[in-house]
Design an enzyme around this catalytic site. Structure first.
Site, PDB file in Angstrom:
ATOM      1  N   GLN A   1      -3.485   2.082  17.305  1.00 49.08           N
ATOM      2  CA  GLN A   1      -4.914   1.440  16.787  1.00 49.08           C
ATOM      3  C   GLN A   1      -5.742   0.847  18.037  1.00 49.08           C
ATOM      4  O   GLN A   1      -5.236   0.232  19.147  1.00 49.08           O
ATOM      5  CB  GLN A   1      -4.665   0.307  16.083  1.00 49.08           C
ATOM      6  CG  GLN A   1      -3.835   0.656  14.650  1.00 49.08           C
ATOM      7  CD  GLN A   1      -4.731   1.096  13.762  1.00 49.08           C
ATOM      8  OE1 GLN A   1      -5.844   1.474  13.905  1.00 49.08           O
ATOM      9  NE2 GLN A   1      -4.189   1.273  12.539  1.00 49.08           N
TER      10      GLN A   1
ATOM     11  N   THR B   1     -11.975   5.895  10.589  1.00 51.50           N
ATOM     12  CA  THR B   1     -12.020   5.088  11.977  1.00 51.50           C
ATOM     13  C   THR B   1     -11.435   6.067  13.007  1.00 51.50           C
ATOM     14  O   THR B   1     -11.699   5.829  14.465  1.00 51.50           O
ATOM     15  CB  THR B   1     -11.224   3.894  12.052  1.00 51.50           C
ATOM     16  OG1 THR B   1      -9.758   4.167  11.495  1.00 51.50           O
ATOM     17  CG2 THR B   1     -11.777   2.875  11.162  1.00 51.50           C
TER      18      THR B   1
ATOM     19  N   ASP C   1      -3.409   4.536  -1.862  1.00 52.11           N
ATOM     20  CA  ASP C   1      -4.351   4.927  -0.952  1.00 52.11           C
ATOM     21  C   ASP C   1      -4.334   6.412  -0.959  1.00 52.11           C
ATOM     22  O   ASP C   1      -3.570   7.053  -0.291  1.00 52.11           O
ATOM     23  CB  ASP C   1      -3.775   4.344   0.519  1.00 52.11           C
ATOM     24  CG  ASP C   1      -5.114   4.473   1.518  1.00 52.11           C
ATOM     25  OD1 ASP C   1      -5.973   5.019   1.108  1.00 52.11           O
ATOM     26  OD2 ASP C   1      -4.685   4.446   2.803  1.00 52.11           O
TER      27      ASP C   1
ATOM     28  N   PRO D   1     -17.444  15.215  -9.051  1.00 49.35           N
ATOM     29  CA  PRO D   1     -17.284  13.968  -9.915  1.00 49.35           C
ATOM     30  C   PRO D   1     -16.144  14.291 -11.142  1.00 49.35           C
ATOM     31  O   PRO D   1     -15.294  13.302 -11.201  1.00 49.35           O
ATOM     32  CB  PRO D   1     -18.668  13.711 -10.361  1.00 49.35           C
ATOM     33  CG  PRO D   1     -19.436  14.298  -9.344  1.00 49.35           C
ATOM     34  CD  PRO D   1     -18.837  15.587  -8.898  1.00 49.35           C
ATOM     35  N   ASN D   2     -16.314  15.113 -11.572  1.00 47.71           N
ATOM     36  CA  ASN D   2     -15.146  15.628 -13.017  1.00 47.71           C
ATOM     37  C   ASN D   2     -14.044  15.447 -12.446  1.00 47.71           C
ATOM     38  O   ASN D   2     -13.177  14.714 -13.076  1.00 47.71           O
ATOM     39  CB  ASN D   2     -15.768  16.803 -13.741  1.00 47.71           C
ATOM     40  CG  ASN D   2     -15.003  16.894 -15.012  1.00 47.71           C
ATOM     41  OD1 ASN D   2     -14.988  15.835 -15.947  1.00 47.71           O
ATOM     42  ND2 ASN D   2     -14.101  18.143 -14.743  1.00 47.71           N
ATOM     43  N   THR D   3     -13.681  16.091 -11.370  1.00 47.05           N
ATOM     44  CA  THR D   3     -12.040  16.082 -10.936  1.00 47.05           C
ATOM     45  C   THR D   3     -11.827  14.760 -10.450  1.00 47.05           C
ATOM     46  O   THR D   3     -10.523  14.280 -10.696  1.00 47.05           O
ATOM     47  CB  THR D   3     -12.345  17.051  -9.695  1.00 47.05           C
ATOM     48  OG1 THR D   3     -12.570  18.388 -10.251  1.00 47.05           O
ATOM     49  CG2 THR D   3     -10.676  17.535  -9.444  1.00 47.05           C
TER      50      THR D   3
ATOM     51  N   ARG E   1      -3.844  -6.642  14.400  1.00 43.17           N
ATOM     52  CA  ARG E   1      -2.599  -6.771  15.100  1.00 43.17           C
ATOM     53  C   ARG E   1      -2.393  -8.188  15.431  1.00 43.17           C
ATOM     54  O   ARG E   1      -3.245  -8.812  15.981  1.00 43.17           O
ATOM     55  CB  ARG E   1      -2.596  -5.955  16.379  1.00 43.17           C
ATOM     56  CG  ARG E   1      -2.444  -4.535  16.298  1.00 43.17           C
ATOM     57  CD  ARG E   1      -1.123  -4.170  15.666  1.00 43.17           C
ATOM     58  NE  ARG E   1      -0.662  -2.768  15.650  1.00 43.17           N
ATOM     59  CZ  ARG E   1      -0.660  -2.170  14.360  1.00 43.17           C
ATOM     60  NH1 ARG E   1      -1.358  -2.878  13.288  1.00 43.17           N
ATOM     61  NH2 ARG E   1      -0.578  -0.912  14.257  1.00 43.17           N
TER      62      ARG E   1
ATOM     63  N   LYS F   1      -7.382   8.447  -1.151  1.00 42.53           N
ATOM     64  CA  LYS F   1      -8.730   8.737  -0.534  1.00 42.53           C
ATOM     65  C   LYS F   1      -9.153  10.192  -1.505  1.00 42.53           C
ATOM     66  O   LYS F   1      -9.247  11.315  -0.590  1.00 42.53           O
ATOM     67  CB  LYS F   1      -8.238   9.061   1.037  1.00 42.53           C
ATOM     68  CG  LYS F   1      -8.121   7.865   1.611  1.00 42.53           C
ATOM     69  CD  LYS F   1      -8.221   8.066   3.221  1.00 42.53           C
ATOM     70  CE  LYS F   1      -7.885   6.836   3.995  1.00 42.53           C
ATOM     71  NZ  LYS F   1      -6.582   6.368   3.990  1.00 42.53           N
TER      72      LYS F   1
ATOM     73  N   HIS G   1     -11.396  12.838  -2.955  1.00 41.52           N
ATOM     74  CA  HIS G   1     -12.863  13.392  -2.483  1.00 41.52           C
ATOM     75  C   HIS G   1     -12.990  14.623  -3.338  1.00 41.52           C
ATOM     76  O   HIS G   1     -12.155  15.765  -2.718  1.00 41.52           O
ATOM     77  CB  HIS G   1     -12.905  13.373  -1.177  1.00 41.52           C
ATOM     78  CG  HIS G   1     -14.351  13.742  -0.589  1.00 41.52           C
ATOM     79  ND1 HIS G   1     -14.535  14.136   0.843  1.00 41.52           N
ATOM     80  CD2 HIS G   1     -15.254  14.122  -1.147  1.00 41.52           C
ATOM     81  CE1 HIS G   1     -15.624  14.403   1.057  1.00 41.52           C
ATOM     82  NE2 HIS G   1     -16.422  14.480  -0.166  1.00 41.52           N
ATOM     83  N   ASP G   2     -13.506  14.933  -4.230  1.00 44.44           N
ATOM     84  CA  ASP G   2     -13.832  16.219  -4.946  1.00 44.44           C
ATOM     85  C   ASP G   2     -15.226  15.995  -5.933  1.00 44.44           C
ATOM     86  O   ASP G   2     -15.865  15.020  -5.849  1.00 44.44           O
ATOM     87  CB  ASP G   2     -12.518  16.482  -5.792  1.00 44.44           C
ATOM     88  CG  ASP G   2     -12.294  17.917  -5.972  1.00 44.44           C
ATOM     89  OD1 ASP G   2     -13.288  18.425  -5.953  1.00 44.44           O
ATOM     90  OD2 ASP G   2     -11.317  18.412  -5.865  1.00 44.44           O
TER      91      ASP G   2
ATOM     92  N   LYS H   1       0.786  -1.086  -0.111  1.00 43.02           N
ATOM     93  CA  LYS H   1      -0.234   0.069   0.060  1.00 43.02           C
ATOM     94  C   LYS H   1       0.807   1.216   0.078  1.00 43.02           C
ATOM     95  O   LYS H   1       1.627   1.549   0.855  1.00 43.02           O
ATOM     96  CB  LYS H   1      -0.906   0.005   1.323  1.00 43.02           C
ATOM     97  CG  LYS H   1      -1.949   1.380   1.262  1.00 43.02           C
ATOM     98  CD  LYS H   1      -2.756   1.066   2.408  1.00 43.02           C
ATOM     99  CE  LYS H   1      -2.268   1.603   3.456  1.00 43.02           C
ATOM    100  NZ  LYS H   1      -2.309   3.166   3.795  1.00 43.02           N
TER     101      LYS H   1
HETATM  102  O1  C5P Z   1       1.040   0.418  11.205  1.00 44.97           O
HETATM  103  P1  C5P Z   1      -0.424   0.095  11.065  1.00 44.97           P
HETATM  104  O2  C5P Z   1      -0.543  -1.354  10.707  1.00 44.97           O
HETATM  105  O3  C5P Z   1      -1.330   0.562  12.216  1.00 44.97           O
HETATM  106  O4  C5P Z   1      -1.083   0.638   9.723  1.00 44.97           O
HETATM  107  C1  C5P Z   1      -2.187   0.771   9.160  1.00 44.97           C
HETATM  108  C2  C5P Z   1      -2.149   1.325   7.841  1.00 44.97           C
HETATM  109  O5  C5P Z   1      -3.561   1.520   7.397  1.00 44.97           O
HETATM  110  C3  C5P Z   1      -1.802   2.884   7.913  1.00 44.97           C
HETATM  111  O6  C5P Z   1      -1.181   3.084   6.555  1.00 44.97           O
HETATM  112  C4  C5P Z   1      -3.058   3.744   8.089  1.00 44.97           C
HETATM  113  O7  C5P Z   1      -2.828   4.840   7.738  1.00 44.97           O
HETATM  114  C5  C5P Z   1      -3.989   2.761   7.485  1.00 44.97           C
HETATM  115  N1  C5P Z   1      -5.376   3.078   7.992  1.00 44.97           N
HETATM  116  C6  C5P Z   1      -5.547   2.847   9.130  1.00 44.97           C
HETATM  117  N2  C5P Z   1      -7.220   2.922   9.588  1.00 44.97           N
HETATM  118  C7  C5P Z   1      -7.845   3.305   8.707  1.00 44.97           C
HETATM  119  C8  C5P Z   1      -7.629   3.800   7.437  1.00 44.97           C
HETATM  120  C9  C5P Z   1      -6.343   3.507   6.995  1.00 44.97           C
HETATM  121  O8  C5P Z   1      -5.008   2.089   9.945  1.00 44.97           O
HETATM  122  N3  C5P Z   1      -9.151   3.570   8.941  1.00 44.97           N
END
Ligand code: C5P
Length: 244
Positions: A201, A131, A72, A79-81, A192, A74, A76-77, A45
């Site tokens: 997290q 999240t 990754d 539709p055309n952009t 994890r 993400k 957000h704009d 990623k």
């Molecule tokens: O180091 P770690 O395992 O926490 O990395 C998780 C990856 O997932 C990071 O790139 C983080 O930005 C991404 N991510 C996240 N939670 C989200 C969306 C993306 O941890 N809700």
């Protein structure tokens, strides 16, 4: 958020694979880590941190090493952009790309069409509720009903618009699989391995729990990036998931 506190029983038998969140600053640093983790790693990623520093060629560079690429960004704009930005990825060997579902149905429809045009192998993933947002934070943005309901509402909108998958919290997996079945591609961070520090997290599952709850792909960063032996750490995660 009114989410189940423990993982649901297995809902599907697809194999779940690992995506390495390559959260480092430079191509050189990333390349050195990929040498250490070895050829068994299939997915990487690439986030904004490295994409903005190294440019879009970074996608080609890691694809040439044999990896599948999850970009990754993400988006957000209007539709055309968004559609035009996605068309700029034409012929880049990119397999997954994130957009925000809150951009709306029209944006997602145009994004899905642009993705197909840019590269038939490119699949979009919609981000529903970040999240980092809780129910109170969502209410501040004018969404009063809580995160769980908003996740389901935006997921339905994304699938309706032709977006094939979602990024979701592992704790959202059981409800999403129950409502939308096995077809959507569900990709989850917040995983994890047993015995590894959660760091920042907060609501995590183990790889085995996430696979059993219906994840197609799990995103793991620091538990691999900071492992003394990343190759062994990846093998251990795979072994744990195989037992799911
Ligand atoms: O180091 P770690 O395992 O926490 O990395 C998780 C990856 O997932 C990071 O790139 C983080 O930005 C991404 N991510 C996240 N939670 C989200 C969306 C993306 O941890 N809700």
């Amino acid at each position: 958020m009114a989410l189940p506190s423990s993982p649901a029983p297995a809902t599907k038998s697809k194999t779940c694979d690992v995506i390495l969140a390559l959260d480092v600053s430079t191509r050189a640093e990333a390349g050195a880590f990929l040498d250490r983790i070895g050829p068994d790693l299939r997915w990487v990623k690439i986030g904004l941190q490295m994409f903005l520093r190294e440019g879009p060629e970074i996608v080609d560079a890691f694809a040439r090493r044999g990896h599948k690429i999850f970009l990754d960004l993400k988006l957000h704009d209007i539709p055309n952009t968004v559609a035009s930005a996605i068309r700029s990825l034409r012929r880049r060997p990119c397999d997954l790309l994130t957009i925000h579902a809150t951009g709306g149905k029209e944006m997602m429809q145009q994004a899905a069409a642009a993705a197909h045009e840019a590269n038939p192998n490119l699949r979009l993933l919609a981000v529903t509720v970040l999240t980092s947002m809780d129910d109170a934070g969502l209410a501040q943005t004018g969404v009063p009903g809580g995160a769980a309901a908003q996740v389901e509402r935006l997921a339905a909108l994304a699938f309706d618009a032709g977006v094939p998958g979602l990024i979701c919290s592992p704790l959202e997996l059981p409800a999403l699989r129950a409502k939308f079945g096995s077809k959507p591609l569900l990709v989850t961070p917040g995983v994890r391995p047993s015995g590894v520090a959660a760091g920042d997290q907060k609501r995590t599952m183990t790889p085995r729990e996430a696979a059993a709850a219906g994840a197609d792909l799990i995103v793991i960063g620091r538990p691999l990036l900071q492992a003394t032996d990343p190759r062994a750490a990846l093998a251990a995660i795979r072994a744990e998931m195989a037992g799911a």
